[in-house]
Design a protein around this motif. Structure first.
Motif, PDB file in Angstrom:
ATOM      1  N   SER A 218       7.619   2.418  11.175  1.00  0.00           N
ATOM      2  CA  SER A 218       8.375   2.514  12.426  1.00  0.00           C
ATOM      3  C   SER A 218       9.811   2.040  12.286  1.00  0.00           C
ATOM      4  O   SER A 218      10.454   1.723  13.284  1.00  0.00           O
ATOM      5  CB  SER A 218       7.669   1.716  13.532  1.00  0.00           C
ATOM      6  N   LYS A 248       6.306   6.455  15.423  1.00  0.00           N
ATOM      7  CA  LYS A 248       5.493   5.673  16.362  1.00  0.00           C
ATOM      8  C   LYS A 248       4.126   5.326  15.776  1.00  0.00           C
ATOM      9  O   LYS A 248       3.312   4.684  16.447  1.00  0.00           O
ATOM     10  CB  LYS A 248       5.321   6.437  17.676  1.00  0.00           C
ATOM     11  N   ILE A 251       4.062   1.697  15.585  1.00  0.00           N
ATOM     12  CA  ILE A 251       3.864   1.186  16.943  1.00  0.00           C
ATOM     13  C   ILE A 251       2.384   1.244  17.304  1.00  0.00           C
ATOM     14  O   ILE A 251       1.813   0.291  17.854  1.00  0.00           O
ATOM     15  CB  ILE A 251       4.689   2.018  17.950  1.00  0.00           C
ATOM     16  N   LEU A 304      12.621   1.956  19.113  1.00  0.00           N
ATOM     17  CA  LEU A 304      11.392   1.484  18.475  1.00  0.00           C
ATOM     18  C   LEU A 304      11.361  -0.039  18.429  1.00  0.00           C
ATOM     19  O   LEU A 304      10.306  -0.662  18.606  1.00  0.00           O
ATOM     20  CB  LEU A 304      11.277   2.054  17.059  1.00  0.00           C
ATOM     21  N   ILE A 307      10.254  -1.230  21.859  1.00  0.00           N
ATOM     22  CA  ILE A 307       8.806  -1.121  22.075  1.00  0.00           C
ATOM     23  C   ILE A 307       8.071  -2.183  21.276  1.00  0.00           C
ATOM     24  O   ILE A 307       7.112  -2.804  21.758  1.00  0.00           O
ATOM     25  CB  ILE A 307       8.318   0.292  21.692  1.00  0.00           C
ATOM     26  N   MET A 308       8.517  -2.402  20.039  1.00  0.00           N
ATOM     27  CA  MET A 308       7.879  -3.414  19.197  1.00  0.00           C
ATOM     28  C   MET A 308       8.013  -4.800  19.826  1.00  0.00           C
ATOM     29  O   MET A 308       7.076  -5.613  19.760  1.00  0.00           O
ATOM     30  CB  MET A 308       8.508  -3.395  17.807  1.00  0.00           C
ATOM     31  N   ALA A 322       5.401  -1.166  27.324  1.00  0.00           N
ATOM     32  CA  ALA A 322       5.453  -0.516  26.008  1.00  0.00           C
ATOM     33  C   ALA A 322       4.818   0.858  26.065  1.00  0.00           C
ATOM     34  O   ALA A 322       5.369   1.839  25.537  1.00  0.00           O
ATOM     35  CB  ALA A 322       4.763  -1.396  24.972  1.00  0.00           C
ATOM     36  N   ILE A 326       6.806   4.389  25.459  1.00  0.00           N
ATOM     37  CA  ILE A 326       6.405   5.324  24.397  1.00  0.00           C
ATOM     38  C   ILE A 326       6.435   6.749  24.939  1.00  0.00           C
ATOM     39  O   ILE A 326       6.944   7.674  24.287  1.00  0.00           O
ATOM     40  CB  ILE A 326       5.003   4.959  23.866  1.00  0.00           C
TER      41      ILE A 326
END
Length: 777
Positions: A218, A248, A251, A304, A307-308, A322, A326
């Motif tokens: 990712s 992803k 993720i 990314l 989201i992480m 999250a 996505i």
């Protein structure tokens, strides 16, 4: 589900047949139905009453490896993205790629990647997941390097594969530890043993291995360097792999494994810490890019990272945010990649410095870009889905957990400030992208082609994605209860409804969003006054240079080491092999307490045995001192025939006959070969060479003696000979145990030995024939 996962691969087998008709009809029209069928198949599971589904298919039961598939809210979200975006990308590629391209290659690679990603998100067996995981790396390598005649494409493809495969091998190490500790290869079974893992001494090692695999895939800092170079791939590949699917995968892995590490401070420190660092650093670097896909590449890295960070925080609201982002990121980033491809396709360049003023020339593309970039920037407008998940992200950073370590608490308190910082530059590069292309003065004289709006076929896919942006923004409940809540529950284990709405009142997340828009606008309009700061960033100390250095050293250092011992000297090769065997064997004997000497009940030595042994010793020494080829071979044969006599004395006629046959054939073959070699000439070796030869000979002889004595004196395991004696007749159908072992019990081994000898014989025959032909010429 096994059929669904393998469906793209199965269909790929028929593409070469379809390729014969590519002049009449584009292959993409056949391929597009595969992701559509998959999307429809899984879309029927959408709903408020969705329950996880399990399916099992045997593969390698002895290793506890089977095709176990598990469909829950998390995997359903990713499956719909893989198939839905896959269908739109395939439609887009029909108009983007010309029929003169190698379309069969492209669609085979694309379908291979689609199967691999479906396998990753649906697999419940860690080793099956790893298999599909590495298949994504291989297929993405092929897709990124699709235009293999370009050096940049080859470089980007190799870079992405090396980094992601390195992470995949690390992840495999973590999976092996997890399966050994829990006694299961099932992901759901491993997650149920979270208490065992959290209290195990290998926990830091497992966490490091798993996270390394996720971070490389990712594109998290510092492994993000492969993604910008991957932009050399065709735009459909970038829109599919680098916005919605492959990037992803990491993720997904963190989301799937996060229940295992929930409550562990270092999971938060590493995942949230690196995630927020990636967000800030990538968004800051995106502003300095001049290539449209370069801007979107760093934009993807930053998103990314965002989201992480939410998955690292791990609270209920963070996990829900999250999952929401996505979905949102796939819609607006996929559309922006397609718009960038349209700009490149219609103007002939992706250099933003040559673009500008294209709004009137490409009005539909400009409209799509405005919706996509404003959603990505998190502009507070009710019809942009990006704002909702961005505000939830801010809320998650403000309401984290309390941790037992000072560094974790420090990161928790720094998250809101860093989130705003990264989001400010997200706003800046979003405005830089859209206004740099469509506003300002047109520079038509700098464009390779006269720009005009793209054909409708190329516009359909980004239009549908932008409709998704607006629809989710206006009616978020359509995806909330039917999909997002199930996905969040699969990660957090908390099933609590979330109401997504535009107005929450005057609360801190709103102030943070307003700060982002205000400061971001100020920085954007004054960009020319402060972007000189990028010139102060040294290009000498970057992770890209470190990667290039490592690759260069990987090629030169092993080459120099290999040249030091690959000299063409058979004597040197034999010395190295024997010395290595001696060191390893002696080390094993010493460290494992493997040497044993049993004095009890020794066998009586007969005079006949002693005479044969003396004869064999004399023959062995004679072989060394002989100066004639034929004499040396014949004397060496005495050693083999002497061994046959010993077998007769020990009442093993089968072994004696076998040894006689082998020895006779060997001596005959040696005589035939050595007949063509030049005569042996006395060689005056130096004293140093003689001492080295003596040391190696004595050492290796001593080693074999010790191993023989130890093997005779040690009985660590029950003898397998009884098994062969008892089963030779029932399993092999014969009473000659040696023959049954050779032909039946180890029949494959014997078969491969014969095959190797046959190949060697063909090789020798070819070399002789080539030499004779040259002599004739």
């Amino acid at each position: 589900m096994l059929l669904i996962v393998l469906l793209p691969l199965i269909f790929a087998l028929f593409i070469p047949i379809m390729n014969k008709r590519k002049e009449q009809i584009h292959i993409g029209y056949f391929v597009i139905w595969i992701p559509i069928v998959i999307f429809i198949f899984f879309a029927r599971y959408l709903g408020a009453d969705f329950e996880p589904i399990k399916q099992h298919f045997n593969w390698i039961p002895s290793l506890h490896i089977s095709f176990d598939f598990y469909l829950d809210g998390l995997s359903l979200l990713f499956v719909l993205l893989i198939s839905g975006i896959g269908a739109l990308v395939t439609l887009y590629s029909i108009f983007y790629l010309d029929k003169s391209e190698k379309l069969a290659h492209f669609y085979i690679y694309l379908l291979m990647f689609m199967s691999a990603m479906l396998g990753v998100v649906l697999s419940d067996n860690v080793f099956v997941l790893y298999t599909f995981w590495e298949l994504t790396s291989i297929s993405s390598f092929l897709l990124i390097g699709y235009w293999n005649y370009k050096k940049e494409s080859r470089y980007g493809a190799l870079k992405s594969m090396l980094i992601t495969v390195f992470g995949g091998l690390s992840m495999l190490g973590g999976f092996i530890l997890l399966s050994n500790i829990t006694g299961t290869t099932s992901i759901q079974g491993i997650l149920s043993e979270s208490d065992v893992i959290l209290n195990h001494t290998y926990l830091p090692l497992i966490l490091g291995f798993v996270i390394l695999g996720a971070f490389t895939k990712s594109a998290q800092f510092p492994f993000h360097i492969w993604l910008p170079d991957a932009m050399e791939a065709p735009t459909p590949v970038s829109a599919y792999l680098h916005s919605a699917t492959m990037v992803k995968a990491g993720i997904y892995l963190i989301a799937r494994m996060s229940p295992l590490f929930h409550g562990y401070d270092w999971f938060f420190i590493v995942v949230a810490g690196i995630g927020i660092l990636t967000l800030c650093w990538a968004s800051f670097l995106a502003v300095r890019q001049t290539d449209l896909k370069g801007i979107l590449a760093y934009s993807t890295i930053s998103q990314l990272g965002m989201i992480m960070t939410m998955l690292g925080i791990g609270t209920e609201i963070a996990v829900f945010a999250a999952m929401f982002h996505i979905l949102n990121h796939a819609t607006f980033k996929g559309s922006l990649f397609m718009v960038a491809g349209i700009i490149d396709h219609e103007t002939g360049t992706r250099d933003i410095r040559k673009l500008g003023g294209l709004m009137t020339l490409l009005p539909i593309s400009a409209t799509l870009a405005f919706f996509g970039t404003f959603s990505m920037a998190g502009v507070p407008l009710p019809f942009l889905n990006g704002f909702y998940s961005k505000e939830l992200f801010f809320d998650a950073t403000l309401h984290g957990s309390e941790y037992s370590t000072a560094i974790a608490n420090f990161i928790q308190h720094a998250l809101p400030w860093l989130a705003v910082f990264g989001s400010i530059f997200t706003f800046v590069y979003s405005m830089y992208f859209v206004f740099g292309i469509f506003r300002g003065k047109a520079k038509l004289e700098q464009l390779p082609r006269k720009p005009h709006e793209a054909p409708i076929g190329m516009l359909i896919s980004p239009i549908l994605l932008v409709i998704g942006v607006i629809t989710i923004g206006l009616f978020p409940s359509l995806v909330n209860g039917t999909l997002l809540e199930h996905a969040a529950y699969a990660v957090s284990g908390i099933h609590e409804p979330h109401k997504i709405k535009f107005w929450h009142g005057f609360i801190p997340p709103l102030y943070m969003s307003l700060a982002v828009v205000g400061i971001g606008t100020l920085l954007f309009v004054t960009k020319k006054k402060w972007d000189t700061v990028y010139k102060k960033l040294s290009d000498r100390f970057t992770f890209n240079r470190l990667y290039d250095l490592l690759i260069a050293k990987t090629e030169t250092v092993p080459a120099s080491i290999t040249k030091s011992y690959m000299t063409g000297s058979l004597r040197l090769y034999a010395q190295l092999i024997i010395v290595a065997m001696f060191i390893v064997s002696i080390f094993t004997l010493v460290t494992s307490d493997g040497f044993a000497f049993l004095e009890a009940d020794p066998s009586e030595i007969k005079i006949s045995e002693l005479l044969v042994a003396i004869m064999m010793i004399v023959a062995a020494v004679g072989t060394i001192v002989a100066r004639n080829n034929v004499a040396a071979i014949l004397i060496l044969g005495v050693v083999g025939y002497g061994l046959s006599i010993l077998f007769v004395i020990y009442r093993a006629p089968d072994l004696a006959l076998t040894q006689l046959v082998i020895e006779t054939i060997t001596v005959a073959l040696f005589l035939l070969c050595f007949y063509h070699l030049p005569k042996m000439k006395p060689k005056q070796d130096t004293v140093r060479t003689k001492l080295i030869n003596a040391a190696i000979s004595i050492g290796f002889g001593t080693l074999l003696t010790l191993v023989a004595i130890s093997a005779h004196s040690s009985k660590w395991f029950p003898s397998i000979s009884e098994y062969f004696i008892e089963t030779s007749h029932t399993l092999g159908g014969g009473d000659n145990v040696v023959n049954v072992i050779l032909v039946d019990m180890r029949g494959l081994d014997t078969l491969f030995e014969i095959t190797v000898l046959g190949i060697a014989a063909l090789g020798i025959y070819s070399l002789i024939k080539i030499r004779k032909n040259k002599e004739v010429d």
